[in-house]
Structure formats: C-alpha cells, structure tokens
Design a protein around this motif. Structure first.
Motif, PDB file in Angstrom:
ATOM      1  N   GLN A  15       3.990  -2.086   3.619  1.00  0.00           N
ATOM      2  CA  GLN A  15       4.190  -3.345   2.918  1.00  0.00           C
ATOM      3  C   GLN A  15       3.985  -4.436   3.963  1.00  0.00           C
TER       4      GLN A  15
ATOM      5  N   ARG B 268       0.862  -1.182   0.000  1.00  0.00           N
ATOM      6  CA  ARG B 268       0.000   0.000   0.000  1.00  0.00           C
ATOM      7  C   ARG B 268       0.898   1.231   0.000  1.00  0.00           C
ATOM      8  N   GLU B 269       0.303   2.394  -0.167  1.00  0.00           N
ATOM      9  CA  GLU B 269       1.094   3.636  -0.173  1.00  0.00           C
ATOM     10  C   GLU B 269       1.984   3.765   1.059  1.00  0.00           C
ATOM     11  N   ASP B 270       1.404   3.446   2.208  1.00  0.00           N
ATOM     12  CA  ASP B 270       2.114   3.674   3.473  1.00  0.00           C
ATOM     13  C   ASP B 270       2.647   2.400   4.142  1.00  0.00           C
TER      14      ASP B 270
END
Length: 197
Positions: free
Chosen positions: A58, A54-56
C-alpha cells in the motif's frame, strides 16, 4: 481513500517525506517537483495524495499541486506506465513539459525519460492527447497554438543553426534541451544564442 494530508513535515527526502498528522507519521512518496516546492522540516504542509493498493503493498503518493496529482493519475492509466515510472516522469520533466510533449506528439521528449521506450511513449500520446487537450481548452489555453508555436520555433532555430554550420543532431539536442528548460517561453533569437553556447 486519503485525498490529502495536512500536517507537519517531519522528514524530507528527494523521493519521500514523512508527514506528522496528529501524531501519526505518514510515509509519502513524492516527485522532485513536489520536493522542490516543500519548505523546511517542521513547517505545516498540505499534500494532495493518492493511495495505491497492490497485493503486496500500500503506497501513498503525495503532490504539492492538485494538477500534478491529476497528471500522475492520467499517466498511470496508460498501459506500461506504473506509479514508479510516473514519478520518474514527474521528476525528470515539469508537468507543463509532459503535457506539452503529449499534446504536441513529441515522442522524443517522453522517450527521454528513464524507463520509457518508444512504444510506451507512443501509447501515452495516443491515450492521453485528447484528454489533455480538453483540459487545456477548459483552462483557456489553445492546444494547437501551444503545440505548433514550439514546433515552428524549433524548426526555425534548427534551420538557422544548421546554416551556421552546426551539425543537425547537435543542434536538435541543444534546441530540445533549451525548449524543455524554458517551457517554450523563449524568443527565436534567445533560442539560437543559447543553443550556440
């Protein structure tokens, strides 16, 4: 992608494990199903894994059986079911119970999982029912027998308990709990006896 990890179980917790693979420690989130199938620490283990980026974050999710990993992938494909809720589902119910609930359109059982509302439960059934039926057929299980046996058994047991004077809501709750626990592998007599306890 990391398809599996083969290594030493360095730490075991009901929600995660640390796997030492050649001196590198992997933090892997797991379900209670996987937790209960793992041996003691320092044992060699193999976990089937799925890396979710995800963006923020792993996050690596691990499963002792490939079938559980596949079911996890099916669940997270449903809108409204993220990896965390899918892990809760796999911790609350066995893989067989989840498949059975979806194939037999048992909204109540799916909705019984923390974090899943009526709409999400219905969406899971609509989106996964046919896929899971195909998989059952491929493994030699007849999905209509699989679903209808439990519905018939449930109905007969419910009628018997209500006739014996047990309130319908209490009888339903007891029957559903027993069917979930046994995976439907119970005779009518056993089911009634267990529900009367």
């Amino acid at each position: 992608m990391i398809a599996f990890l083969n290594g030493r179980l360095a730490h075991k917790d009901p929600t995660h494990v640390l796997i030492d693979v050649g001196g590198v420690g992997y933090f892997v989130k797991i379900s209670l199903q996987t937790y209960s199938s793992l041996k003691e620490t320092d044992e060699l283990v193999k976990l089937h894994t799925l890396l979710i980026v995800r963006e923020d974050s792993q996050t690596l999710f691990g499963f002792s059986k490939h079938a559980e990993k596949e079911l996890f992938e099916h669940l997270i494909s449903v809108s409204g079911i993220g990896p965390s809720i899918a892990i809760v589902m796999l911790s609350s119910l066995s893989s067989e119970e989840i498949v059975q609930a979806i194939v037999s359109e048992d909204v109540k059982t799916i909705q019984g999982v923390k974090g899943i509302g009526a709409k999400t439960a219905q969406r899971a059934i609509i989106e996964l029912k046919d896929k899971l039926k195909k998989e059952l057929v491929a493994t030699g299980v007849n999905p209509t027998v699989f679903a209808s046996q439990n519905l018939t058994l449930r109905g007969e047991a419910l009628t018997a308990l209500v006739t014996l004077g047990i309130p319908k809501s209490a009888a339903e709750k007891n029957i559903d709990t027993i069917l979930r626990r046994t995976g439907g592998d119970v005779s009518l007599e056993e089911l009634i006896k267990l529900a009367l306890r």
